[in-house]
Design an enzyme around this catalytic site. Sequence first.
Site, PDB file in Angstrom:
ATOM      1  CG  HIS A 112      -1.557   0.977   1.150  1.00 29.85           C
ATOM      2  ND1 HIS A 112      -2.425   1.054   0.253  1.00 29.85           N
ATOM      3  CD2 HIS A 112      -2.288   2.149   2.485  1.00 29.85           C
ATOM      4  CE1 HIS A 112      -3.635   2.669   0.809  1.00 29.85           C
ATOM      5  NE2 HIS A 112      -2.795   3.206   1.430  1.00 29.85           N
ATOM      6  CB  SER A 139       2.936  -0.463   4.352  1.00 29.42           C
ATOM      7  OG  SER A 139       3.166   1.297   4.535  1.00 29.42           O
ATOM      8  CG  ASP A 148      -5.151  -0.298   2.159  1.00 28.65           C
ATOM      9  OD1 ASP A 148      -4.999  -1.062   1.966  1.00 28.65           O
ATOM     10  OD2 ASP A 148      -6.585   0.857   2.267  1.00 28.65           O
TER      11      ASP A 148
END
Length: 214
Positions: A112, A139, A148
């Site tokens: 992400h 990340s 996420d």
Amino acid sequence: MGARKKTGILISGRGSNMQALVKAARDPAFPAEIVVVISNRASASGLDFAKAEGIATEVVDHKAHASREAFDAELDAALKRHGAELVACAGFMRIMTEGFVQRWRDRMINIHPSLLPAYKGLHTHERALADKVTRHGCSVHFVRSDVDSGPLIAQASVPVLKSDTPETLAARVLDAEHKIYPRALAVVASGAVRVEGETLVAAKPGLHIPLTIP
């Protein structure tokens, strides 16, 4: 070295992170073997790259399924046909059902473009610039039903310049993504980390989790 973990990659477009993983896995010592690249779009240019690398490809068109559950069932079947043990999402623009996420719990990772937990969701670079942050990044995390979220495996940080536009910042973050995603897949595939509840634990001494690149 033990057997390499068979890994399926999910893409929706050009799959530049998929390409970074495939290039890393060219090394026989890399602990993951890419066995299939699957896209929900037949037009995804990343499929051509995978084919040129001799990797099996499949298209599971979300528009051809009556429900998210039916789409995810076919996606699951496609991964299993190729013996996938791990799944790496690389720009896969579909939100998975709870059932699919649970079937691949602690075996599916995603990258992400933000330093999670900051800026979940879309338009991360625009939001970072609007907030005038000085550091931004990317990340890699295990996938959970909440978008996420999930235990962090690795993060890479980049400076935010006063002259940045969303496009220039995105390009800098993407370079960091290409470095960190192979490292994250390697620690997962090698068994160097394990998940206990919602916490990632290093299974080998001296490994600091999440992995960080300044």
